[in-house]
Design an enzyme around this catalytic site. Structure first.
Site, PDB file in Angstrom:
ATOM      1  N   ASP A 253       0.671   0.866  -4.417  1.00 58.28           N
ATOM      2  CA  ASP A 253       0.340   0.197  -3.163  1.00 58.28           C
ATOM      3  C   ASP A 253      -1.061   0.663  -2.750  1.00 58.28           C
ATOM      4  OD1 ASP A 253       0.346  -1.355  -0.917  1.00 58.28           O
ATOM      5  OD2 ASP A 253       2.283  -0.700  -0.181  1.00 58.28           O
ATOM      6  N   TRP A 254      -1.595   0.020  -1.744  1.00 62.09           N
ATOM      7  CA  TRP A 254      -2.969   0.265  -1.293  1.00 62.09           C
ATOM      8  C   TRP A 254      -3.184   1.762  -1.026  1.00 62.09           C
ATOM      9  CZ3 TRP A 254      -7.004  -3.304   0.169  1.00 62.09           C
ATOM     10  CH2 TRP A 254      -8.070  -2.707   0.851  1.00 62.09           C
TER      11      TRP A 254
END
Ligand code: BGC
Length: 708
Positions: A253-254
């Site tokens: 994820d980011w």
């Protein structure tokens, strides 16, 4: 490929890196220690779209890249690209996976023609806590429904062959694993989940999406059993890859690789990168651990080069499956983009889906449907009339969406509407405008800022000024209809007694006003059913219908007893239960007929259930008939109800239909203490009804062999 070229494939950058003003000395490139030379090796980009823009970026990239490996373009196309559908939690209330699939086909088409290859969707995390703002992106609290929806989304986005069908895009199941269960509903918080519950309740939807062929999976931000998912080797290499059989690309994820530092399991970015690759993360989104340290880690003998090869192989396989080596521009087409994106056909489908997602929560004295002869006072929040798209509507344009006022105008003339706006609960209610008004419609709820990522709330009531507004409107003694626009189950106890009718519209998307108005005027009879329980108080949360029984359950017979699993100040039941939703018509359920048969395969019991549903009201309508089970005695405590089947049927007034369900051994199986999956013979309750609370129950003894 050189090692640098391989590592480049494992790096994902945001679109900002491709803006002209970015350079090695300033901006994002500088922050990530990126050089123009390294940029030529990068594998993928996120959060940028538009056919011409992406064709240009791709062309320039290919001209500079030694090996000519095309970039992958990814983005969050969650409930529509530019044509915005209801938020996922709203779409789930349709109980119609086919519609969800259609929404994903359209979203994919608009995204693909605008140059995208991958969407970071669907989010299939099971959710139980309405404080968590991201419940709006989920499909609810039930594993069975979540599985059907996970499959429908993946089918819709991907189609059958991504290389040929260039107007489909690759899907990404997220967030593996357990992101939907942050402690106290606080975003990004720790997840405390027993492995058995994870397997029993949460894994089925991830598994369904993977079985449907999702090309990517995204790791979760949270830690699980003390280890952040992005560094969780056993979760990724054992459970995801070996057990669930996932062979595609695993993306972080980011910045979740870098977040291992604040998590406190890596001292620096280099260590974080080592943990991520050990766990099998193929693409690192937006931190520079792989870019800056992976090669060093190989030189130092800490990471085997074969791990890099393995990741790159998967990434290149994805590019190949998308047909990018033959056609690096794929579906991107700036001429077609103009006609496909936000086409009237797509908007029509968005309206249809929005109509089906609306849930009628209350309809006292049948104030709804309205008639076109009534004069309506419409009360809306000043700044929020067009705030109908929801927090994940990246390319959606508020000004293109239909407000409720515009929707009403499709049914009645301007002169028949008194439009009043309020800000902070203030509106001029004491004038003579009211005298000839027949009904008041108040559009209230949350702003889109109040749900979605990073939008947890400890108070899930309506804003206090809105509660005040409803109290004031009540004193006017006119029929009072509330339409709710919001992204989570709310605690509506403050207003539920004051209103005559109440529609839960969620964030309905582009066609919000048309859809809600069609329901208000009965052009569409509401049929949505909740997929997340609405609490009576935030203190009940997490609240979900498929809870386990305790040793001291509260029942109708022991209400006065203190020493039970209960609260002193509120009962245990929800305000509106899972599966709940009214219609303008009524449905009569006949008693169910249960027949036991033997399976041909192994002679174990199977159950056939039959019943008749009759539309006993005045309007044509659609009902979702729900079948739940309860295993009365298990080896571990079993939920008091579990949804196993449902059927959505449309009936004219006085029309009847006989519907049947069948269940076999597999439908009763569950995860045991040793994580084996089976079921023992014994008594089971079969429950049928219009929601998870109003059910008719039948108890049967079922003999199963497989497990004994
Ligand atoms: C979210 C993901 C999303 C990603 C990329 C993260 O903050 O958790 O679900 O796909 O950003 O935008």
């Amino acid at each position: 490929m050189t090692r640098e070229e391989k590592i480049g494939q494992m790096v994902q950058l945001a679109g900002e890196f491709y803006k002209e003003e970015d350079s090695e000395n300033t901006g994002p490139m500088h922050e990530m220690n990126m050089s123009a030379e390294k940029m030529t090796t990068i594998g993928s980009v996120l959060g940028i779209s538009g056919a011409q823009t992406l064709i240009t970026i791709q062309k320039e990239h290919l001209a500079k890249s030694r090996l000519g490996i095309p970039l992958l373009f990814m983005a969050d196309v969650i409930h529509g690209y530019r044509t915005i559908f209801p938020i996922s939690l709203g779409m789930a209330c349709t109980w119609n996976p086919d519609l969800i699939e259609e929404s994903a086909v359209i979203a994919a088409k608009e995204a693909a023609v605008s140059g995208l290859h991958v969407t970071f969707a669907p989010m299939v995390d099971l959710v139980r806590d309405a404080r968590w703002g991201r419940v709006m992106e989920a499909t609810g609290e039930d594993p069975y429904l979540n599985q059907l929806y996970a499959r429908a989304f993946v089918r819709g986005y991907q189609g059958k062959n991504l290389a040929i069908d260039t107007l489909r895009i690759a899907a990404c199941i997220k967030h593996f694993a357990g992101y939907g269960a942050p402690v106290a509903g606080r975003e990004y918080n720790t997840v405390e989940l027993s492995e058995r519950t994870l397997r029993d309740m949460y894994l089925p939807a991830y598994q369904a999406g993977i079985d449907e062929g999702s090309k990517l999976v995204m790791t979760a931000f949270n830690s699980l059993d003390g280890v952040p998912a992005t560094a969780n080797k056993s979760l990724m290499r054992e459970m995801l890859r070996k057990e669930l059989g996932f062979e595609g690309v695993l993306i972080s994820d980011w910045a979740s690789v870098g977040e291992m530092i604040p998590h406190g399991i890596a001292e620096n970015l280099k260590e974080a990168g080592e943990l991520a690759i050990e766990a099998g993360v193929d693409i690192e989104m937006m931190t520079g651990a792989y870019l800056n340290y992976l090669s060093e880690l190989v030189d130092e003998g800490k990471v085997a080069e074969s791990m890099i090869d393995e990741a790159v192989f998967r990434i290149l396989t994805l590019k190949n499956e998308l047909g990018l080596f033959e056609n690096p521009y794929r579906g991107a087409n700036s001429t077609e983009e103009k006609t496909i994106v936000f086409s009237s056909e797509h908007r029509e489908k968005a309206r249809e889906i929005a109509e089906e997602s609306i849930v009628l929560l209350k309809n006292k004295e049948q104030v709804l449907p309205l008639t076109v002869h009534q004069k309506v006072a419409l009360i809306v929040h000043e700044g929020q009339a067009k705030d109908v798209l929801g927090a994940w509507s990246w390319k959606g344009q508020q000004e293109e969406s239909v407000s409720l006022y515009e929707g009403l105008l499709q049914h009645i003339p301007k002169e028949a509407i008194v439009l009043k706006t309020f800000v902070n609960g203030q509106t001029e209610l004491d004038e003579d405008w009211l005298t000839d008004v027949d009904v008041i419609v108040a559009a209230i709820g949350e702003s889109s800022y109040m749900s979605g990522e990073g939008a947890s709330r400890s108070n899930i009531k309506l804003p206090s000024e809105q509660i005040q507004l409803i109290k004031e409107l009540r004193t006017l003694n006119k029929p009072l209809v509330v339409t709710l626009f919001n992204g989570r189950p709310l605690d509506l106890t403050d207003i539920v007694q004051d209103v005559d009718s109440m529609l839960e519209a969620w964030f309905p998307g582009t066609e919000a006003g048309s859809a809600v108005a069609n329901v208000l005027y009965g052009k569409k009879n509401p049929s949505g059913k909740l997929t997340m329980s609405f609490p009576k108080a935030v203190g009940q949360v997490p609240l979900y219908y498929n809870q386990d029984n305790t040793g001291r359950p509260l029942t109708a017979l022991n209400q006065d007893d203190k020493y039970l699993s209960r609260y002193l100040d509120v009962d245990n039941s929800p305000l509106f239960p899972f599966g709940y939703g009214l219609s303008y018509t009524y449905f009569k359920y006949s008693p169910m007929q249960v027949t036991l048969t033997k399976s041909k395969k192994n002679q174990t019991d199977e159950v056939q259930i039959k019943l008749k549903i009759t539309n006993s009201g005045k309007f044509a309508g659609t009902e979702v008939v729900q079948l739940y089970i309860r295993d009365k005695v298990g080896k571990v405590v079993r939920p008091i109800k579990e949804l196993k089947r449902f059927k959505k049927v449309s009936l004219e007034p006085s029309e009847s239909i006989v519907i049947s369900f069948s269940l076999s051994e597999q439908d009763f199986e569950y995860v045991h203490q040793d994580f084996s999956v089976s079921v023992e013979s014994g008594e089971f309750e079969l429950m049928i009804g219009p929601n998870s609370e109003e059910v008719e129950t039948n108890t049967v003894y079922l003999a199963f062999k497989r497990s004994e």
